[in-house]
Structure formats: C-alpha cells, structure tokens
Design a protein around this motif. Structure first.
Motif, mmCIF file in Angstrom:
data_model
loop_
_atom_site.group_PDB
_atom_site.id
_atom_site.type_symbol
_atom_site.label_atom_id
_atom_site.label_comp_id
_atom_site.label_asym_id
_atom_site.label_seq_id
_atom_site.Cartn_x
_atom_site.Cartn_y
_atom_site.Cartn_z
ATOM 1 N N LEU A 190 0.903 -1.145 0.168
ATOM 2 C CA LEU A 190 -0.079 0.002 0.027
ATOM 3 C C LEU A 190 0.858 1.180 0.159
ATOM 4 O O LEU A 190 1.798 1.503 0.895
ATOM 5 C CB LEU A 190 -0.838 0.000 1.222
ATOM 6 N N PRO A 191 0.391 2.172 -0.986
ATOM 7 C CA PRO A 191 1.254 3.417 -0.917
ATOM 8 C C PRO A 191 1.170 4.418 0.510
ATOM 9 O O PRO A 191 0.035 4.415 0.484
ATOM 10 C CB PRO A 191 0.975 4.044 -2.250
ATOM 11 N N THR A 192 2.249 4.815 0.704
ATOM 12 C CA THR A 192 2.172 5.743 2.093
ATOM 13 C C THR A 192 1.472 7.241 1.600
ATOM 14 O O THR A 192 0.904 7.737 2.484
ATOM 15 C CB THR A 192 3.463 6.028 2.667
ATOM 16 N N GLY A 193 1.572 7.424 0.305
ATOM 17 C CA GLY A 193 0.790 8.627 -0.286
ATOM 18 C C GLY A 193 -0.697 8.562 -0.455
ATOM 19 O O GLY A 193 -1.037 9.278 -1.067
ATOM 20 N N SER A 233 -2.963 12.909 3.199
ATOM 21 C CA SER A 233 -3.406 13.991 4.119
ATOM 22 C C SER A 233 -4.502 13.415 5.109
ATOM 23 O O SER A 233 -5.325 12.683 4.509
ATOM 24 C CB SER A 233 -3.889 15.153 3.334
ATOM 25 N N PRO A 234 -4.548 13.625 6.480
ATOM 26 C CA PRO A 234 -5.896 13.213 7.261
ATOM 27 C C PRO A 234 -6.771 13.781 6.640
ATOM 28 O O PRO A 234 -6.966 14.925 6.372
ATOM 29 C CB PRO A 234 -5.338 13.397 8.564
ATOM 30 N N GLY A 235 -8.131 13.245 6.814
ATOM 31 C CA GLY A 235 -9.268 13.759 6.687
ATOM 32 C C GLY A 235 -10.307 13.087 7.506
ATOM 33 O O GLY A 235 -10.090 13.351 8.845
ATOM 34 N N VAL A 236 -11.589 12.538 7.066
ATOM 35 C CA VAL A 236 -12.558 12.113 8.158
ATOM 36 C C VAL A 236 -12.610 10.718 7.928
ATOM 37 O O VAL A 236 -13.479 10.172 8.394
ATOM 38 C CB VAL A 236 -13.803 12.804 7.607
ATOM 39 N N LEU A 237 -11.543 9.694 7.451
ATOM 40 C CA LEU A 237 -11.655 8.799 7.118
ATOM 41 C C LEU A 237 -11.791 7.951 8.554
ATOM 42 O O LEU A 237 -10.826 8.060 9.372
ATOM 43 C CB LEU A 237 -10.441 8.085 6.484
ATOM 44 N N ARG A 238 -12.746 6.795 8.486
ATOM 45 C CA ARG A 238 -13.021 6.210 9.823
ATOM 46 C C ARG A 238 -13.035 4.807 9.995
ATOM 47 O O ARG A 238 -12.411 4.164 10.844
ATOM 48 C CB ARG A 238 -14.640 6.897 10.337
ATOM 49 N N ARG A 239 -13.155 3.984 8.826
ATOM 50 C CA ARG A 239 -13.351 2.680 8.687
ATOM 51 C C ARG A 239 -12.579 2.296 7.384
ATOM 52 O O ARG A 239 -12.760 2.734 6.149
ATOM 53 C CB ARG A 239 -14.687 2.145 8.541
ATOM 54 N N VAL A 240 -11.670 1.343 7.537
ATOM 55 C CA VAL A 240 -10.784 0.943 6.454
ATOM 56 C C VAL A 240 -10.911 -0.591 6.568
ATOM 57 O O VAL A 240 -10.848 -1.467 7.433
ATOM 58 C CB VAL A 240 -9.450 1.293 6.695
ATOM 59 N N GLY A 277 6.141 2.593 7.005
ATOM 60 C CA GLY A 277 6.147 3.996 7.803
ATOM 61 C C GLY A 277 4.491 4.316 7.865
ATOM 62 O O GLY A 277 3.884 3.494 7.758
ATOM 63 N N CYS A 278 4.581 5.633 8.405
ATOM 64 C CA CYS A 278 3.232 6.354 8.824
ATOM 65 C C CYS A 278 2.355 6.583 7.352
ATOM 66 O O CYS A 278 3.083 6.805 6.401
ATOM 67 C CB CYS A 278 3.337 7.467 9.448
ATOM 68 N N ILE A 279 1.128 6.258 7.580
ATOM 69 C CA ILE A 279 0.182 6.699 6.293
ATOM 70 C C ILE A 279 -0.655 7.828 6.900
ATOM 71 O O ILE A 279 -1.613 7.484 7.767
ATOM 72 C CB ILE A 279 -0.495 5.393 5.789
ATOM 73 N N PRO A 280 -0.385 9.013 6.411
ATOM 74 C CA PRO A 280 -1.395 10.186 7.064
ATOM 75 C C PRO A 280 -2.846 10.030 6.758
ATOM 76 O O PRO A 280 -3.445 10.501 7.903
ATOM 77 C CB PRO A 280 -0.402 11.376 6.216
ATOM 78 N N ASP A 300 1.291 2.272 14.420
ATOM 79 C CA ASP A 300 2.017 3.557 13.588
ATOM 80 C C ASP A 300 1.163 3.852 12.522
ATOM 81 O O ASP A 300 1.090 4.970 12.432
ATOM 82 C CB ASP A 300 3.657 3.185 13.328
ATOM 83 N N ILE A 301 0.630 2.864 11.919
ATOM 84 C CA ILE A 301 0.039 3.342 10.786
ATOM 85 C C ILE A 301 -1.460 3.708 11.120
ATOM 86 O O ILE A 301 -2.110 4.660 10.355
ATOM 87 C CB ILE A 301 -0.138 2.194 9.665
ATOM 88 N N PHE A 302 -2.122 3.049 11.936
ATOM 89 C CA PHE A 302 -3.454 3.140 12.443
ATOM 90 C C PHE A 302 -3.645 3.695 14.012
ATOM 91 O O PHE A 302 -3.946 2.756 14.682
ATOM 92 C CB PHE A 302 -4.185 2.048 12.116
ATOM 93 N N PRO A 303 -3.172 4.866 14.195
ATOM 94 C CA PRO A 303 -3.010 5.135 15.802
ATOM 95 C C PRO A 303 -4.229 5.189 16.480
ATOM 96 O O PRO A 303 -4.260 5.176 17.951
ATOM 97 C CB PRO A 303 -2.095 6.248 16.016
ATOM 98 N N SER A 304 -5.394 5.445 15.883
ATOM 99 C CA SER A 304 -6.595 5.846 16.509
ATOM 100 C C SER A 304 -7.422 4.413 16.556
ATOM 101 O O SER A 304 -8.623 4.824 16.986
ATOM 102 C CB SER A 304 -7.507 6.915 15.552
#
Length: 418
Positions: free
Chosen positions: A145-148, A153-160, A170-173, A199-203
């Motif tokens: 999965l691409p980090t970009g 950019s963080p938005g309102v994404l809640r479910r993946v 690395g991190c995926i903003p 680290d990727i899904f901190p919430s």
C-alpha cells in the motif's frame, strides 16, 4: 404536464427504482432532469461490468450528482487483454473523477491492476469516511500500500478494510483518523502480525483479522502490545485452533469484547479464562439462517467473549462452542441464559442439571408458535421470560407447561411481544 411543479414530479419519481428512473429519463428532457436529480440515481453508484453502455450510464449518474457526496462500489473479478485497456482508460479515470466527493469507496479488482489503480487512490479524498480495498482476485501477493494514499493528508476516514495487501513500514497520514480496521488474507495464507500496525492506524479501537493464520514475531514492540491491549473490540476469523494465538500470544485479556469464528475447544477455554475467575456469567445464543453466535459475558466487568459458528455446526452430535456450558468452572457460574427456540433442542442437552441459572429468556424465533417440549432443568430459576413477535401467539397454558419443564420453583413469568 410540464406545468406541474418539479417538486410534484420529484415526489412521483421517488417511487421508482433505478431501472425505472433510467427508462423515464429517456422520455423527455424535462423528465430526464427530474430523474437525474433523484438521490437514488446519483447517490450510490455500483460498477460491476466493463461494457460501454454500463460505463456510460455510470458516468452519467456520477455527473448528475454535481458536487454532492456519493458512494462508489467497483467490483471486477476477471479481466482479459481487452478489458485491461478499458479498466485503464475508462474505469479508473471514473474513480479519479469523483474521488474528491466520495464518502464510501469499495473497490475489488485483480491484484495485477493495483499499480494503475494507485494513480486514482493517491488523489485527495477529503470526504471519504469508509474505504474497502480487496485485491484477492488473481492470487497476487505482497502488494504494498502506498504511504501517499489519498494525497497523504488526514481527513475524516473512519473505517478501512484491506484484503490481500501488505502494509508499508512507515506512517500513512490518511489513516491516522481510522477507528475501525479490517485486515484479511486468503484462507490458506499465514501472515505475521504487523508490529507497526498502530503506527499506521494510531486511532484504531476496533480490529478485525481474517485469514489462514497469524504468527506473532518476538519480541513485539512494547508500544504495539500496549495499544493492542487497549482495543475496545476484536474480531478474529482463523481456522479452528489458529485463533488461540490471539489469546495466548497477544495481550488480549483486557479487550472488552472479542469475537472468534470456528474456534476449537482449547481456544474457547483460553478465551473464557480471560473473564474474571469468580463472578457470574451471562450466556446468550444468537441465531440467523447461516450462523450461530454464543456470547459469554462477565456479570461483574461486562467483558464478553463470543464464538461464531456456521448453523450446521449446531446440529445434534456436532461440536459447537456451547460444549463448555457443562464444564466444571463454567457451569456453576452461569446465572442467566438467553436462547432461541430454534436451538433449544440442541442446547438443553449440554446444560447440567445442577446449574445455577436464575434468569432464563426464551426467544421465539420459529413461526409455528410452539414452545419447546424438551426439558431444560434449572433448579434455581427465578424468572422466565418468553419473547415473541406479534405474529407468534403463545397461551398462558403453554407458558405454565414450559415452566414445569424447567423448574419446580414458583416463577416470575413474563410474556413479551416485540
């Protein structure tokens, strides 16, 4: 007819399904405008064909919504060489054209198309709340999965939900706001629990894990273990004995609710060992046409461990997670039991006669209205509740007969219509 206000036409067209709206939109320009403005026409777009006509109407429906938010589902299992050109030149550009106003995006395509799909997935998606990506068709593995993704950019994404996808290191903003995460691989594939998952899904508070099995690298980072222990909900779906890794190899004891599918007896025992050792247990059976879920919940902490099986596994003589009801250490702790009438004949066989059940709820889920006749003795029963839908009628005489079959005590009996 054109003198009628658009609001009246819209009220009439609201009774049409999508096929009807497509037909009436071709009658006249005025009808076309009214039909295209119906939310049913533009709000939920599904694409499961690569035919030119289908893609044409899909683009019309997307354009009809103008800048209003929509949901997009793309399901393509197989592609040949001709289809590959259509996907690249027409389908993926459709996704790119509307991703900025998509609230829910579900994409299932063969894995060998993923590199091209990424051109659309790296565009900004500021409204996206629900994202599902399944690359299982075609059998490709190791797709990173691409980090970009979504313009990093963080938005309102809640479910993946990610199927047959490898997480980057690395991190995926764009994923920092995700609270519910589902990770899946093929049923015949093992994978390593990703040490950098939080680290990727901190919430993330709800985690779903499916596949052939999981192994836990040693040692996992302390931060990963701490975050795992603070999950609110965990759903695991590995074959039988593979589920036990979650209960013995990871700090799952403090998680409020865990659901495990197709677990073997050793896994069931390990899971219930995480409930407090002395308090009472509420047991609930939930049945539908395909599955049965058995829920064990601590009466003191509210912590729950549930086990899901196919309905066929609850036929008499087959193994199911209800076996543990009769085991020492569990049987005497069960204080309440909720059971559908359709499972009564199976469950009553495993309940020991010296149980401590004081609260029994019978849910009438069979339409014949007949109360169970098989005895389920509950010598300490105080309250019996029979729940039935309005279409199911039970008489007081039937209730008294049932009460005599479960206990000799004087009971508080309730008949509830839901």
């Amino acid at each position: 007819m054109q003198r009628l206000p658009n609001e009246l036409w819209a009220s009439v067209f609201a009774f049409f399904d999508l096929s009807d709206l497509t037909i009436v939109s071709q009658v006249a320009a005025h009808w076309r405008a009214v039909a295209f403005d119906q939310p049913l026409f533009w709000r939920d777009i599904g694409i499961d064909s690569l035919s030119q006509g289908y893609l044409y109407w899909s683009k019309l429906r997307i354009d009809a919504g103008f800048d209003r938010p929509l949901a997009l589902t793309v399901i393509i299992y197989d592609v040949d060489d001709n289809d590959r050109s259509t996907v690249t030149r027409e389908l993926f550009p459709i996704i790119a054209s509307c991703i900025g106003r998509v609230r829910r995006l579900d994409v299932l395509v063969p894995g060998d198309l993923f590199a091209t799909l990424c051109d659309a997935l790296t565009l900004p998606a500021p409204l996206l709340e629900d994202f599902c990506l399944d690359l299982s068709p075609g059998g490709r593995r190791g797709l990173l999965l691409p980090t970009g993704i979504f313009n990093a950019s963080p938005g309102v994404l809640r479910r993946v939900s990610l199927d047959t996808i490898t997480l980057p290191g690395g991190c995926i903003p764009a994923f920092t706001t995700v609270t519910s995460l589902r990770l899946a691989v093929a049923d015949d594939e093992w994978y390593e629990f990703p040490p950098h998952i939080f680290d990727i899904f901190p919430s993330t508070r709800d985690l779903y894990l499916y596949g052939g099995g999981v192994c836990c690298p040693r040692p996992l980072p302390r931060a990963t273990l701490d975050r795992f222990a603070r999950l609110d909900f965990l759903d695991i779906g590995y074959p039988e004995s593979e589920n036990i890794v979650i209960f013995l190899g990871l700090p799952s004891g403090e998680i409020h609710e865990i659901v495990a599918s197709h677990s073997d007896p050793r896994t069931v025992r390990a899971a219930l060992a995480q409930l407090d050792s002395e308090g009472g247990i509420h047991v609930t059976f939930v049945a539908d046409q395909e599955d049965v879920r058995v829920v064990f919940q601590s009466a003191t902490t509210g912590r729950a461990r549930a086990f899901t099986e196919t309905a066929a596994d609850f036929e008499r003589g087959c193994y199911n997670a209800a076996f543990i009801i009769g085991e020492p250490g569990i049987a005497e702790r069960i204080v309440s039991l909720r059971v559908p009438s359709s499972l009564w004949s199976t469950i009553h066989l495993g309940v020991p006669a010296d149980n401590h059940i004081s609260f029994l709820i019978l849910e009438m889920d069979e339409t014949n209205g007949q109360l169970p006749s098989a005895p389920l003795q509950c010598p300490k029963l105080c309250t019996l509740i029979v729940e039935a839908k309005e279409s199911i009628v039970t008489t007081m005489e039937q209730l008294f007969t049932l009460s005599a079959a479960v206990t000799e005590n004087d009971l508080e009996i309730h008949r509830v219509v839901v």
